[in-house]
Enzyme design. Structure first.
Site, PDB file in Angstrom:
ATOM      1  CE  LYS A 267     -21.774 -26.843   7.991  1.00 18.49           C
ATOM      2  NZ  LYS A 267     -20.524 -27.217   8.948  1.00 18.49           N
ATOM      3  CG  ASP A 272     -16.132 -25.128   6.195  1.00 17.78           C
ATOM      4  OD1 ASP A 272     -15.983 -24.054   6.137  1.00 17.78           O
ATOM      5  OD2 ASP A 272     -16.480 -25.836   7.180  1.00 17.78           O
ATOM      6  CE  LYS A 279     -13.074 -26.224   7.409  1.00 22.03           C
ATOM      7  NZ  LYS A 279     -13.146 -26.652   8.830  1.00 22.03           N
ATOM      8  CG  ASP A 290     -19.239 -28.525   6.224  1.00 24.18           C
ATOM      9  OD1 ASP A 290     -19.508 -29.388   7.103  1.00 24.18           O
ATOM     10  OD2 ASP A 290     -18.818 -27.471   6.421  1.00 24.18           O
ATOM     11  CG  ASP A 349     -13.358 -23.214   9.605  1.00 24.76           C
ATOM     12  OD1 ASP A 349     -14.396 -23.586   8.996  1.00 24.76           O
ATOM     13  OD2 ASP A 349     -12.735 -23.799   9.708  1.00 24.76           O
ATOM     14  CD  GLU A 351     -19.054 -23.451   7.777  1.00 22.10           C
ATOM     15  OE1 GLU A 351     -17.891 -23.275   8.637  1.00 22.10           O
ATOM     16  OE2 GLU A 351     -19.261 -24.460   7.558  1.00 22.10           O
ATOM     17  NE  ARG A 353     -20.672 -22.793  15.620  1.00 25.68           N
ATOM     18  CZ  ARG A 353     -20.032 -23.350  16.263  1.00 25.68           C
ATOM     19  NH1 ARG A 353     -19.977 -22.521  17.574  1.00 25.68           N
ATOM     20  NH2 ARG A 353     -18.918 -24.018  16.210  1.00 25.68           N
TER      21      ARG A 353
HETATM   22  N1  BES Z   1     -17.363 -28.136   8.877  1.00 24.02           N
HETATM   23  C1  BES Z   1     -16.534 -27.894   9.888  1.00 24.02           C
HETATM   24  C2  BES Z   1     -16.415 -28.994  10.706  1.00 24.02           C
HETATM   25  C3  BES Z   1     -15.762 -30.336  10.545  1.00 24.02           C
HETATM   26  C4  BES Z   1     -14.402 -30.153  10.741  1.00 24.02           C
HETATM   27  C5  BES Z   1     -16.278 -31.429  10.302  1.00 24.02           C
HETATM   28  C6  BES Z   1     -13.687 -31.360  10.289  1.00 24.02           C
HETATM   29  C7  BES Z   1     -15.640 -32.500  10.061  1.00 24.02           C
HETATM   30  C8  BES Z   1     -14.135 -32.511  10.111  1.00 24.02           C
HETATM   31  C9  BES Z   1     -17.112 -26.537  10.391  1.00 24.02           C
HETATM   32  O1  BES Z   1     -17.620 -25.803   9.755  1.00 24.02           O
HETATM   33  C10 BES Z   1     -16.073 -26.082  11.270  1.00 24.02           C
HETATM   34  O2  BES Z   1     -15.321 -25.591  10.625  1.00 24.02           O
HETATM   35  N2  BES Z   1     -16.006 -26.060  12.508  1.00 24.02           N
HETATM   36  C11 BES Z   1     -14.940 -25.511  13.432  1.00 24.02           C
HETATM   37  C12 BES Z   1     -15.474 -24.716  14.670  1.00 24.02           C
HETATM   38  C13 BES Z   1     -14.625 -23.859  15.139  1.00 24.02           C
HETATM   39  C14 BES Z   1     -13.909 -22.791  14.416  1.00 24.02           C
HETATM   40  C15 BES Z   1     -15.118 -23.474  16.491  1.00 24.02           C
HETATM   41  C16 BES Z   1     -13.946 -26.671  13.660  1.00 24.02           C
HETATM   42  O3  BES Z   1     -14.665 -27.605  14.308  1.00 24.02           O
HETATM   43  O4  BES Z   1     -12.857 -26.514  13.749  1.00 24.02           O
HETATM   44 ZN    ZN Z   2     -18.511 -26.488   8.131  1.00 26.64          ZN
HETATM   45 MN    MN Z   3     -16.388 -24.422   9.125  1.00 23.83          MN
END
Ligand code: BES
Ligand code: ZN
Ligand code: MN
Length: 499
Positions: A267, A272, A279, A290, A349, A351, A353
């Site tokens: 990825k 992000d 966020k 990210d 968010d 994104e 996947r």
């Molecule tokens: N890049 C983030 C995951 C992440 C968050 C990694 C904090 C490390 C620290 C990912 O794109 C994301 O935002 N995931 C969301 C998924 C949710 C919306 C289902 C998350 O983990 O909050």
């Molecule tokens: Zn992300």
């Molecule tokens: Mn995200």
């Protein structure tokens, strides 16, 4: 930093500092005992005077050695002598040693710590750890500070190796140098800010990598080519950004032309922000990390081409930003992935996947032996596992077992989570084939469930590196993980393939 092996450490005439291990209760290691004799009991005298008892990881620096070619000496506690120390404790010892060494003005040192017996490990492993930990501890990201002066004075480490162990030592040295350079490369990319490390920047770094090795070539797919392939999920993410998305394709052909490649998918979200599902601002800067999955794939290819492993490996890095914009994905939007499956984007968010699923579909055309994706995919992974292991999920037990074992050897551990079909229900959508989120329960698992729907045609494993790819707080910085794990996996794979 330069590393070499040296068979008679005591006789060196041009090295600044000697690093010696001492066991608890003032018991000598072989090299410290020899040095003690050479210096008429200096070590014995000083460890008694300063009550240095060899407690694991404690250090004592001796800054003057009368009548000797070494200027100074760092003593490191090894703990109890009655049993081999654990791998983790050996790494603690090395970490303390390099810390103490960096507090001296020494520019070169001889490390005698590989003579320490370590549970289940040979000289190759012990040597490799010295290189990885010493070089890793000297990493600094200073390019963007004006008048930055590195505090690191060290340029050369000689690793004491008995003649009988030279062959193993050489293996460890070669692997260690390749790994340390690869980890450093990955950390540098990952620590670079989002305004510099854009998708185009990542693509340029990948192109530059292929210039180092004849077996390695790089292709970059542009947005119009992705559109032609029908990558509607990937492109929906980059639509909200001024930076064009890229799909980096690395091709390393070190093996037989007819053998199927291992495909690594990383990825590469260079920033992000969450998109319209923005966020919160606290800590958002860390979302420059990210792209650590992508940076690690590039790092692994750097190691591969340095080690010249007899394997075929494909690296795929979908890279984009995820930003809020008038043209960005909106909650409720439905996109069509390259596989034909439709996706309702309930949270913009989620994104990662979306860019990964089209890349996994693209991976099919390489007839992969296995596919491993690595992604900073879910905050839920940090909740579930903390920041020590990476999360591991997959559709193939043997592949997962190999990754678990490589993680143990490389001290870059993973922990497996279940990918049971019961969780798939959480991805139901009223309007499309699936939703892109599965609710708050088991977020790491439902994210992997989403990816599994695009990985049915090959053996596949997913690494969630959200908790392991970088550190937060005052030690904020990239770790280079899981480059050691994946490089070890490839080394193991090539050993098994040749046997
Ligand atoms: N890049 C983030 C995951 C992440 C968050 C990694 C904090 C490390 C620290 C990912 O794109 C994301 O935002 N995931 C969301 C998924 C949710 C919306 C289902 C998350 O983990 O909050
Ligand atoms: Zn992300
Ligand atoms: Mn995200």
């Amino acid at each position: 930093m330069e590393f070499s092996l040296i068979t008679s450490p005591a006789e060196s005439t041009h090295i600044d500092c000697l690093i010696l291990g001492i066991f608890e209760n003032h018991r000598h290691s072989q090299e410290s005992s020899e040095f003690n004799t050479q210096t008429q009991g200096l070590i014995d005298n000083l460890i008694k005077r300063d009550s240095f008892d060899g407690t694991l990881g404690k250090t004592l620096t001796i800054n003057f050695i009368p009548n000797h070619t070494y200027q100074r000496c760092v003593l490191v506690g090894l703990g109890r002598q009655d049993q081999p120390i654990s791998s983790k404790n050996y790494r603690k010892v090395l970490t303390s040693a390099i810390k103490a060494l960096n507090n001296t003005p020494a520019t070169s040192a001889t490390c005698c710590l590989t003579e320490t017996p370590v549970e289940n490990q040979n000289y190759a492993w012990k040597t490799r750890q010295v290189v990885e930990i010493f070089q890793g501890s000297c990493y600094q990201f200073g390019d963007l500070k004006s008048n930055f002066e590195s505090t690191i004075k060290l340029t050369h480490i000689a690793i004491a190796t008995p003649k009988d162990n030279l062959l193993d030592g050489e293996i460890g040295l070669t692997q260690g140098i390749a790994l340390a350079n690869a980890v450093e490369f990955t950390k540098n990319l990952a620590d670079s800010p989002g305004n510099i490390c854009t998708p185009s920047h990542l693509a340029e770094k990948a192109l530059a990598l292929s210039e180092q090795n004849n077996h390695l070539s790089t292709d970059i797919l542009e947005e119009d080519e992705m559109a032609e392939l029908g990558m509607g999920a990937l492109l929906s993410v980059s639509r909200g950004s001024r930076q064009p998305a890229k799909l980096i394709i690395l091709n390393y052909q070190g093996g037989k032309p007819e053998s199927n490649p291992i495909v690594l998918v990383g990825k590469g979200l260079t920033f992000d922000a969450g998109g319209i599902s923005l966020k919160p601002s606290a800590g958002m800067d860390e979302m420059k990390y990210d792209m650590c999955g992508g940076a690690s794939v590039l790092g692994v290819f750097q190691a591969l081409s340095e080690l010249n492993l007899p394997l075929n490996v494909i690296g795929l890095v979908p890279t984009s930003e995820n930003m809020p914009d008038g043209d960005a994905n909106k909650p409720g939007d439905i996109v069509t992935s390259m596989s034909g499956q439709t996706i309702e984007i309930l949270n913009t968010d989620a994104e990662g996947r979306l860019i990964l699923c089209d890349t996994l579909t693209y991976a099919e055309r390489f007839n992969p032996e296995v596919v491993i994706d690595l992604a900073t995919l879910t905050g839920a992974c940090i909740t579930a596992l903390g920041r020590h292991p990476s999360g591991l999920l997959g559709n193939d037990d043997a592949l997962c077992a190999d990754l678990l074992s490589a993680g143990t050897t490389a001290c870059d551990p993973v922990w497996r989570l279940p990918l049971w079909e019961e969780y798939q229900d959480q991805l139901k959508s009223n309007f499309a084939d699936m939703a892109n989120i599965g609710g708050p329960a088991g977020g790491t698992i439902t994210a992997a469930c989403f990816l599994s729907r695009f990985s049915k045609n090959f053996r596949w494993a997913h690494l969630d590196i959200a908790g392991t790819a970088w550190k937060s707080g005052d030690q904020k910085g990239a770790t280079g993980r899981p480059v050691p794990l994946l490089t070890q996996f490839l080394i193991d794979f090539s050993n098994n393939a040749c046997n």
